[in-house]
Write a protein that holds these residues in place. Structure first.
Motif, PDB file in Angstrom:
ATOM      1  N   ILE A 124       0.837  -1.203   0.000  1.00  0.00           N
ATOM      2  CA  ILE A 124       0.000   0.000   0.000  1.00  0.00           C
ATOM      3  C   ILE A 124       0.871   1.252   0.000  1.00  0.00           C
ATOM      4  N   LEU A 125       1.979   1.219   0.750  1.00  0.00           N
ATOM      5  CA  LEU A 125       2.902   2.350   0.793  1.00  0.00           C
ATOM      6  C   LEU A 125       3.491   2.623  -0.585  1.00  0.00           C
ATOM      7  N   LEU A 126       4.000   1.584  -1.243  1.00  0.00           N
ATOM      8  CA  LEU A 126       4.661   1.763  -2.535  1.00  0.00           C
ATOM      9  C   LEU A 126       3.693   2.239  -3.615  1.00  0.00           C
ATOM     10  N   THR A 127       2.447   1.834  -3.521  1.00  0.00           N
ATOM     11  CA  THR A 127       1.468   2.206  -4.546  1.00  0.00           C
ATOM     12  C   THR A 127       0.697   3.474  -4.211  1.00  0.00           C
ATOM     13  N   ALA A 128       1.000   4.076  -3.056  1.00  0.00           N
ATOM     14  CA  ALA A 128       0.295   5.301  -2.656  1.00  0.00           C
ATOM     15  C   ALA A 128       0.734   6.478  -3.524  1.00  0.00           C
TER      16      ALA A 128
END
Length: 465
Positions: A134-138
């Motif tokens: 989720i962090l990387l795709t935020a």
């Protein structure tokens, strides 16, 4: 006055009233004046006296997570709370959509089989992997970060890093946590946190070694079944580690990559397991970086080794072009890594001191080849900067942004020497515009643009605008 009323009165006036020397009713949480003016009301936190016994304050990290005693269950609950309404399946969908196309380090089928429907059934390492995805795709914030009030984007990053560190402190390490480390390191590289990325890649390599998840090494039966990954998945994760390690080394200067000493062993094991082009491009970049930064007795670097590596890269590019077909080169990670290696080679080759019979034609050949590569890179990004095509940020690898920056920096250097003025200005304008566009997804582009601005003369600034 009631005890409840006493509890709602601060001992001192709020910061705004004290600064403006106004009468403050000291009401909590907001005084009457700040409430009427609709201003933020802040009270100074009283200092604890050093005299006499004082209660033990709650550690800052525990305040951050809202916890008392730290346990794996508490860490997982903190992750779940931070992710809000997102589910494990949302994390899987995000990975498949915006990471797997250009950085496949997770086996989709294996992750899908172990991913629970709800967080109640998820162990800590599964929750941490989902948070890292989720962090990387935020999406990053559209406006600059405020150091005093970090955005939710920065808050999620700090939360993920803190959870990962606390898990290490509790003695927890697993295959999924190593995958999480890879994704967080990639996030740091992509968004310009290079100090953190330089440290994180070392911790990731060590964590992988600790679990003995190197391809070709049998995992100890003392580990859980989750840590006994299939050879294909172990190869995928080491492929990701090697790519990040080489990329970080090239960014950081002349020092070799951490995994350089074991490259041949890892490459021999990785070859039959995964698609070779992306990993092969990474290996060639590592070889090029090592060759350029290791002088021989007679030369600034081994020219023969350099030429051999260039020829190998050219052959690989032929294979890549066949794989890409009518697709877009910009979305192919291997293409970007190959061209970074070529830029390094030709940039340094154009500056080699002349040695009769050895390098007398090196400068002119390297310069001609350098201009050719710069033209290719510019032509690839031009349709996006002119608005002919729109960038699909789900498919855009962050490594391409460094390639464009490196090309722009070389063009800038040639302009300062008054070489290719008109064509160079056009290239620089297109390359910079692409970095501005890509900055909507990867914040590392902001850093690249600042570096370019530092080396830009007023004359060039005026010309490109």
């Amino acid at each position: 006055m009631s005890a409840r009323h006493h509890a709602s009165i601060a001992k001192k006036a709020c910061a705004r009233c004290r600064t403006q020397k106004r009468r403050c009713d000291r009401a909590i949480p907001d005084c009457g004046l700040c409430t009427r003016l609709r201003q933020t009301c802040k009270y100074e936190v009283p200092r604890v006296s050093s005299l006499g016994p004082t209660p033990s304050p709650l550690p800052k990290l525990e305040i951050f997570f809202g916890l008392g005693a730290l346990t794996p269950s508490h860490l997982k609950d903190a992750i779940v709370q931070k992710l809000g309404a997102l589910t494990p399946q949302d994390a899987l969908s995000a990975y498949c959509r915006a990471v797997e196309p250009w950085f496949p380090i997770v086996s989709i089928s294996r992750l899908r089989s172990r991913l629970p429907l709800t967080w109640d059934e998820a162990p800590l390492d599964v929750a941490l992997l989902c948070q890292s995805i989720i962090l990387l795709t935020a999406s990053p914030p559209s406006s600059p970060e405020d150091s005093n009030e970090p955005s939710e984007f920065k808050s999620l990053y700090l939360h993920t890093k803190s959870t990962m560190t606390l898990a290490e402190g509790l003695g927890i390490n697993s295959f999924l946590i190593v995958q999480s480390k890879v994704l967080v390191t990639l996030f740091e590289i992509a968004h310009g946190f290079y100090l953190s990325a330089y440290i994180s890649i070392g911790a990731t390599v060590r964590a992988a070694d600790l679990l003995q998840i190197q391809p070709g090494v049998n995992t100890s039966p003392s580990y859980s079944l989750d840590d006994v990954a299939k050879p294909e998945e172990r190869a995928l994760i080491w492929c990701g580690i090697l790519i990040l390690d080489r990329y970080t080394a090239v960014e950081s200067g002349p020092h070799p990559s951490l995994t350089h000493s074991r490259s041949e062993l890892l490459h021999d094991v990785l070859k039959p397991t995964i698609c070779p082009t992306h990993q092969h491009a990474s290996a060639l970049l590592d070889r090029m970086h090592s060759t350029i930064n290791n002088p021989t007795i007679e030369q600034v670097f081994n020219v023969e080794e350099l030429l051999l590596t260039i020829q190998t890269i050219t052959n690989l590019q032929t294979i890549l072009n066949e794989e890409i077909g009518g697709g877009i080169h910009l979305y192919t990670g291997g293409w970007g890594l190959c061209n970074i290696a070529l830029l390094l080679a030709f940039e340094n080759g154009s500056k080699v001191p002349l040695i009769a019979g050895v390098t007398e034609n090196c400068n002119s050949i390297a310069t001609t080849s350098l201009i050719s590569v710069l033209s290719i890179i510019t032509s690839i990004v031009e349709p996006f900067t002119l608005g002919t095509h729109s960038i699909d940020f789900n498919l855009l690898p962050p490594f391409v942004t460094f390639l464009v920056y490196k090309a722009a920096a070389i063009v800038m250097e040639r302009l300062l020497m008054d070489s290719d003025s008109n064509e160079g200005l056009k290239r620089l304008r297109l390359l910079r515009n692409f970095l501005m566009l890509a900055g909507e997804r990867w914040l590392g582009c902001e850093r690249y643009l600042k570096l370019l601005d530092e080396d830009t003369t007023p004359r060039i600034q005026k010309a490109i605008k």
